[in-house]
Design a protein around this motif. Structure first.
Motif, PDB file in Angstrom:
ATOM      1  N   VAL A 165      -2.057  10.894   1.955  1.00 16.45           N
ATOM      2  CA  VAL A 165      -0.684  10.426   2.168  1.00 16.45           C
ATOM      3  C   VAL A 165       0.293  11.571   1.940  1.00 16.45           C
ATOM      4  O   VAL A 165       1.195  11.817   2.747  1.00 16.45           O
ATOM      5  CB  VAL A 165      -0.357   9.235   1.234  1.00 16.45           C
ATOM      6  CG1 VAL A 165       1.107   8.828   1.361  1.00 16.45           C
ATOM      7  CG2 VAL A 165      -1.265   8.056   1.534  1.00 16.45           C
ATOM      8  N   PHE A 166       0.111  12.293   0.861  1.00 19.28           N
ATOM      9  CA  PHE A 166       0.994  13.419   0.536  1.00 19.28           C
ATOM     10  C   PHE A 166       0.992  14.466   1.646  1.00 19.28           C
ATOM     11  O   PHE A 166       2.041  14.952   2.061  1.00 19.28           O
ATOM     12  CB  PHE A 166       0.557  14.040  -0.792  1.00 19.28           C
ATOM     13  CG  PHE A 166       1.399  15.204  -1.218  1.00 19.28           C
ATOM     14  CD1 PHE A 166       2.645  15.005  -1.784  1.00 19.28           C
ATOM     15  CD2 PHE A 166       0.940  16.497  -1.039  1.00 19.28           C
ATOM     16  CE1 PHE A 166       3.428  16.080  -2.177  1.00 19.28           C
ATOM     17  CE2 PHE A 166       1.717  17.574  -1.429  1.00 19.28           C
ATOM     18  CZ  PHE A 166       2.967  17.367  -1.997  1.00 19.28           C
ATOM     19  N   ALA A 167      -0.210  14.787   2.125  1.00 19.87           N
ATOM     20  CA  ALA A 167      -0.349  15.856   3.112  1.00 19.87           C
ATOM     21  C   ALA A 167       0.169  15.474   4.495  1.00 19.87           C
ATOM     22  O   ALA A 167       0.386  16.349   5.329  1.00 19.87           O
ATOM     23  CB  ALA A 167      -1.813  16.282   3.207  1.00 19.87           C
ATOM     24  N   THR A 168       0.387  14.194   4.732  1.00 15.26           N
ATOM     25  CA  THR A 168       0.823  13.761   6.061  1.00 15.26           C
ATOM     26  C   THR A 168       2.201  13.098   6.052  1.00 15.26           C
ATOM     27  O   THR A 168       2.608  12.508   7.046  1.00 15.26           O
ATOM     28  CB  THR A 168      -0.205  12.781   6.669  1.00 15.26           C
ATOM     29  OG1 THR A 168      -0.341  11.645   5.815  1.00 15.26           O
ATOM     30  CG2 THR A 168      -1.552  13.462   6.867  1.00 15.26           C
TER      31      THR A 168
ATOM     32  N   ASP B 191       0.840  -1.204   0.000  1.00 16.14           N
ATOM     33  CA  ASP B 191       0.000   0.000   0.000  1.00 16.14           C
ATOM     34  C   ASP B 191       0.870   1.246   0.000  1.00 16.14           C
ATOM     35  O   ASP B 191       0.593   2.207  -0.725  1.00 16.14           O
ATOM     36  CB  ASP B 191      -0.922   0.030   1.224  1.00 16.14           C
ATOM     37  CG  ASP B 191      -2.005  -1.038   1.193  1.00 16.14           C
ATOM     38  OD1 ASP B 191      -2.317  -1.540   0.094  1.00 16.14           O
ATOM     39  OD2 ASP B 191      -2.526  -1.363   2.273  1.00 16.14           O
ATOM     40  N   ASP B 192       1.918   1.235   0.831  1.00 20.16           N
ATOM     41  CA  ASP B 192       2.835   2.374   0.884  1.00 20.16           C
ATOM     42  C   ASP B 192       3.519   2.579  -0.456  1.00 20.16           C
ATOM     43  O   ASP B 192       3.676   3.703  -0.921  1.00 20.16           O
ATOM     44  CB  ASP B 192       3.892   2.172   1.977  1.00 20.16           C
ATOM     45  CG  ASP B 192       3.312   2.271   3.375  1.00 20.16           C
ATOM     46  OD1 ASP B 192       2.184   2.799   3.522  1.00 20.16           O
ATOM     47  OD2 ASP B 192       3.984   1.813   4.318  1.00 20.16           O
ATOM     48  N   ALA B 193       3.937   1.503  -1.098  1.00 22.87           N
ATOM     49  CA  ALA B 193       4.602   1.597  -2.397  1.00 22.87           C
ATOM     50  C   ALA B 193       3.641   2.134  -3.453  1.00 22.87           C
ATOM     51  O   ALA B 193       4.019   2.969  -4.285  1.00 22.87           O
ATOM     52  CB  ALA B 193       5.151   0.239  -2.818  1.00 22.87           C
ATOM     53  N   ALA B 194       2.386   1.684  -3.411  1.00 24.81           N
ATOM     54  CA  ALA B 194       1.389   2.163  -4.374  1.00 24.81           C
ATOM     55  C   ALA B 194       1.117   3.649  -4.163  1.00 24.81           C
ATOM     56  O   ALA B 194       1.015   4.412  -5.123  1.00 24.81           O
ATOM     57  CB  ALA B 194       0.095   1.368  -4.242  1.00 24.81           C
ATOM     58  N   ALA B 195       1.018   4.062  -2.904  1.00 30.48           N
ATOM     59  CA  ALA B 195       0.788   5.479  -2.607  1.00 30.48           C
ATOM     60  C   ALA B 195       1.974   6.311  -3.065  1.00 30.48           C
ATOM     61  O   ALA B 195       1.805   7.370  -3.679  1.00 30.48           O
ATOM     62  CB  ALA B 195       0.542   5.682  -1.116  1.00 30.48           C
ATOM     63  N   ALA B 196       3.188   5.835  -2.792  1.00 28.02           N
ATOM     64  CA  ALA B 196       4.387   6.571  -3.211  1.00 28.02           C
ATOM     65  C   ALA B 196       4.440   6.692  -4.726  1.00 28.02           C
ATOM     66  O   ALA B 196       4.781   7.746  -5.268  1.00 28.02           O
ATOM     67  CB  ALA B 196       5.636   5.875  -2.682  1.00 28.02           C
TER      68      ALA B 196
END
Length: 148
Positions: free
Chosen positions: A52-55, A6-11
């Motif tokens: 994700v970007f904002a935090t 999930d973290d990789a997809a968000a990044a």
């Protein structure tokens, strides 16, 4: 708890959104306006990345760091006081990211089951709908001026 995938997809999505943001080319307020619109449009295409970007701390995030460097430099070259730049940038970014979410929101967000639930809100929503045929109360807010 988000998984590493999930973290990789968000990044990856954040990088994609960042790749679509046009850099600030000069200190003229129009350049900041172009940047702001491209920033909003990029995140409107990737709304799930906003939280994700904002935090996520910047911490040397390559292209994002370069983008912020250009933006704050443009503010400074346009005459903004150094101690006002970050407060202004954060406020503008909050507005832009909110506008990106607004751009993908349903047009009938203020539709009530019954006008009696909130008569004043119903009245101004109807007036807005009449003033912008087919658009309803959700208008694009134009960033006419970024500096005074």
């Amino acid at each position: 708890m988000p998984s590493p995938s999930d973290d990789a997809a968000a990044a990856s999505a954040i990088r994609a959104a960042g790749d679509e943001v046009r850099p600030v080319a000069d200190p003229h307020p129009h350049a900041l306006l172009v940047w702001a619109h491209s920033y909003r449009d990029a995140f409107a295409r990737h709304p799930a990345t906003i939280a994700v970007f904002a935090t996520t701390a910047l911490d040397g995030a390559g292209r994002t760091t370069e983008m912020y460097e250009r933006v704050v430099d443009a503010f400074l070259r346009a005459g903004w006081p150094e101690d006002d730049v970050m407060t202004t940038l954060v406020a503008l970014e909050d507005f832009i990211l909110g506008a990106a979410l607004d751009a993908v929101a349903p047009a009938d967000m203020f539709q009530l089951r019954s006008p009696d639930d909130a008569p004043t809100l119903s009245r101004v929503t109807a007036a807005s709908r009449r003033s912008v045929p087919g658009r309803g109360p959700r208008r694009r807010v134009r960033l006419a001026r970024l500096s005074s």
